[in-house]
Design an enzyme around this catalytic site. Structure first.
Site, PDB file in Angstrom:
ATOM      1  N   HIS A 195       4.062   1.310   2.255  1.00 19.81           N
ATOM      2  CA  HIS A 195       5.232   0.625   1.693  1.00 19.81           C
ATOM      3  C   HIS A 195       5.857   1.469   0.578  1.00 19.81           C
ATOM      4  O   HIS A 195       7.077   1.595   0.483  1.00 19.81           O
ATOM      5  CB  HIS A 195       4.834  -0.720   1.067  1.00 19.81           C
ATOM      6  CG  HIS A 195       4.257  -1.723   2.023  1.00 19.81           C
ATOM      7  ND1 HIS A 195       2.936  -2.090   2.002  1.00 19.81           N
ATOM      8  CD2 HIS A 195       4.833  -2.459   3.004  1.00 19.81           C
ATOM      9  CE1 HIS A 195       2.709  -3.009   2.921  1.00 19.81           C
ATOM     10  NE2 HIS A 195       3.846  -3.254   3.553  1.00 19.81           N
TER      11      HIS A 195
ATOM     12  N   HIS B  92       0.870  -1.179   0.000  1.00 17.14           N
ATOM     13  CA  HIS B  92       0.000   0.000   0.000  1.00 17.14           C
ATOM     14  C   HIS B  92       0.906   1.227   0.000  1.00 17.14           C
ATOM     15  O   HIS B  92       2.152   1.090  -0.039  1.00 17.14           O
ATOM     16  CB  HIS B  92      -0.935  -0.036   1.211  1.00 17.14           C
ATOM     17  CG  HIS B  92      -0.237  -0.287   2.519  1.00 17.14           C
ATOM     18  ND1 HIS B  92       0.664   0.616   3.067  1.00 17.14           N
ATOM     19  CD2 HIS B  92      -0.256  -1.340   3.366  1.00 17.14           C
ATOM     20  CE1 HIS B  92       1.135   0.137   4.199  1.00 17.14           C
ATOM     21  NE2 HIS B  92       0.611  -1.058   4.401  1.00 17.14           N
TER      22      HIS B  92
HETATM   23  P1  AMP Z   1       4.887  -5.002   6.520  1.00 14.87           P
HETATM   24  O1  AMP Z   1       4.749  -5.407   5.099  1.00 14.87           O
HETATM   25  O2  AMP Z   1       3.587  -4.779   7.212  1.00 14.87           O
HETATM   26  O3  AMP Z   1       5.860  -5.873   7.301  1.00 14.87           O
HETATM   27  O4  AMP Z   1       5.552  -3.555   6.489  1.00 14.87           O
HETATM   28  C1  AMP Z   1       6.765  -3.339   5.802  1.00 14.87           C
HETATM   29  C2  AMP Z   1       7.285  -1.979   6.174  1.00 14.87           C
HETATM   30  O5  AMP Z   1       6.330  -0.991   5.808  1.00 14.87           O
HETATM   31  C3  AMP Z   1       7.516  -1.830   7.686  1.00 14.87           C
HETATM   32  O6  AMP Z   1       8.720  -1.109   7.906  1.00 14.87           O
HETATM   33  C4  AMP Z   1       6.320  -1.042   8.127  1.00 14.87           C
HETATM   34  O7  AMP Z   1       6.552  -0.257   9.275  1.00 14.87           O
HETATM   35  C5  AMP Z   1       6.081  -0.161   6.917  1.00 14.87           C
HETATM   36  N1  AMP Z   1       4.700   0.327   6.919  1.00 14.87           N
HETATM   37  C6  AMP Z   1       3.580  -0.414   7.045  1.00 14.87           C
HETATM   38  N2  AMP Z   1       2.492   0.389   7.069  1.00 14.87           N
HETATM   39  C7  AMP Z   1       2.956   1.661   6.967  1.00 14.87           C
HETATM   40  C8  AMP Z   1       2.327   2.944   6.933  1.00 14.87           C
HETATM   41  N3  AMP Z   1       0.999   3.086   7.023  1.00 14.87           N
HETATM   42  N4  AMP Z   1       3.109   4.027   6.811  1.00 14.87           N
HETATM   43  C9  AMP Z   1       4.463   3.898   6.735  1.00 14.87           C
HETATM   44  N5  AMP Z   1       5.113   2.724   6.754  1.00 14.87           N
HETATM   45  C10 AMP Z   1       4.367   1.618   6.866  1.00 14.87           C
END
Ligand code: AMP
Length: 316
Positions: free
Chosen positions: A51, A48
Site C-alpha cells: 500500500h 503494508h
Molecule cells: P487492499 O487494501 O488489499 O484492497 O489493496 C489496496 C491496493 O493495494 C490494491 O490496489 C492492491 O492491489 C494494492 N496492493 C496490495 N498488496 C500489494 C502488494 N504486495 N504490492 C503492491 N500493491 C499491493
C-alpha cells in the site's frame, strides 16, 4: 463526530481524516479550483509496504494525495472473511501520514451504501474467469469492486488512481470499466511489493500461522519456476513446473493459469503476446493470490525487474 480532524496523534501527523462525501467533495473542490492535481489510492486498510508504495507514488506525482480506507462489504461473498478482515485505523493513519498522504476518506458503510442503494457496475467477461469463476469468488466479487471503485472515482474525481499489480485481474477490470464508462482518470498499476523471502505482501498474510507462513513462500517460488521454464519450454510445461513446486509444499492451487493481461483470455504461446500468470491458493486460513507477467517472445528480460532491458546501443 462524523467528519473532523482525527484525534491526536493523527492530527499532529498532519493528515486529515473525513468520513462524509460532503466534506470530501468540499475539500477537494477547493484543491481542484486552486489548480492542484489529485491522486487517489483506494485501500481496505491494514496497510503494508505494498500500500505504502502506492501512497508514495501518489505523493510524488500529484499535488494532493488521497487515500480511501474502506473494507467494502459488497466484494466479500457469504462465508468469506469480511467479519475478521484485519482493521487498525489508527496505525493506518500514521503510516499514511508518514507516506505524505494529505487526506484519508474513511466512510462508514452507510455513507457508501445508504438505504435504498440499488445500482451496481458490472464489467462483463473479464469478471467470470480466475477469481471471478463462479466456482471461486464469482463475478459478484468484481461487481462489488467495480461498484465501489466507480463510487470512489466519482467522489474523489482524481486525476490519477493507483492500484497494485498484485491484484492483476482487478486492474484489468478497473481499466475496462474506466474505458467503457468514459471515466476521466488515469489508472496507474504499480509492481508487487514482496517480503524478503518472496511472499507478496497482503493484509491477509496476518491470518497465516508460522508453519503456513513458511509454506506460503511456495507461491512466489512456483511463479519464479514458471518464469524460468517459460524461457526454454512451452507455457503449458512452465505451468506444470510451477504446479510441481506447489505440490512439494502440499499446495493444490485454486488456479495457476496463463492469460492475456488485458483481455484475460487464455494464452498458450508467448508469440501471441505477453502472459499474466496468475495464481490463487488457500494456505491455512488465508486465501492468497500472486502473479507474474511473462514477456512476449522477442521482448524477454528479467520479469522481476519490471523494466525492459536497455539495448546495448542505448547504454551509456
Ligand atoms: P487492499 O487494501 O488489499 O484492497 O489493496 C489496496 C491496493 O493495494 C490494491 O490496489 C492492491 O492491489 C494494492 N496492493 C496490495 N498488496 C500489494 C502488494 N504486495 N504490492 C503492491 N500493491 C499491493
Amino acid at each position: 463526530m462524523d467528519s473532523a480532524l482525527v484525534d491526536p496523534p493523527h492530527a499532529a501527523a498532519g493528515v486529515k481524516l473525513v468520513r462524509s462525501k460532503g466534506e470530501l467533495r468540499a475539500i477537494l473542490a477547493a484543491e481542484r479550483a486552486a489548480g492542484r492535481s489529485i491522486g487517489l489510492v483506494p485501500t481496505m486498510g491494514y496497510l503494508h509496504e505494498g500500500h505504502v508504495s502506492l501512497l508514495r507514488a501518489a505523493r510524488a506525482e500529484c499535488d494532493t494525495a488521497v487515500m480511501s480506507l474502506f473494507v467494502n462489504p459488497t466484494q466479500f461473498g457469504p462465508g468469506e472473511d469480511l467479519e475478521r478482515y484485519p482493521r487498525d485505523e489508527r496505525r493506518d493513519a500514521e503510516l499514511a501520514a508518514a507516506a505524505g498522504v494529505d487526506l484519508i476518506y474513511a466512510p462508514p458503510v452507510g455513507e457508501v451504501y445508504p438505504q435504498g442503494f440499488e445500482t451496481t457496475v458490472e464489467v462483463g467477461g473479464l469478471t467470470e474467469v480466475l477469481c471471478g469463476d463462479p466456482a471461486r469468488r464469482g463475478p459478484e466479487h468484481f461487481r462489488g469492486v467495480a461498484t465501489v471503485v466507480a463510487k470512489l472515482l466519482n467522489s474523489v474525481q482524481p486525476d490519477v488512481a493507483y492500484f497494485g499489480r498484485k491484484d492483476a485481474q482487478q486492474v484489468a477490470v478497473i481499466r475496462r470499466m474506466v474505458r467503457d464508462l468514459d471515466i476521466p482518470v488515469r489508472i496507474e498499476a504499480l509492481p508487487i511489493v514482496r517480503e524478503p523471502d518472496g511472499l507478496a505482501m497482503s493484509s491477509r498474510n496476518a491470518y497465516l500461522s508460522a508453519a503456513d507462513r513458511e509454506r506460503a513462500t511456495a507461491l512466489s517460488r512456483a511463479l519464479r519456476e514458471v518464469e524460468r521454464v517459460a524461457g526454454e519450454a512451452t507455457i503449458a510445461a512452465s505451468l506444470e513446473a510451477g504446479r510441481r513446486v506447489l505440490a512439494e509444499s502440499g499446495i493444490e492451487p485454486e488456479y495457476l493459469e496463463a492469460r492475456d493481461p488485458d483481455s484475460l483470455q487464455p494464452v498458450t504461446d508467448l508469440s501471441e503476446g505477453p502472459a499474466l500468470v496468475a495464481l490463487a491458493a488457500q494456505i491455512g486460513d488465508a486465501r492468497l493470490i500472486d502473479n507474474t507477467e511473462l514477456p512476449a517472445d522477442g521482448t524477454r528480460t528479467h520479469p522481476y525487474r519490471g523494466k525492459p532491458a536497455r539495448r546495448p546501443d542505448k547504454e551509456g
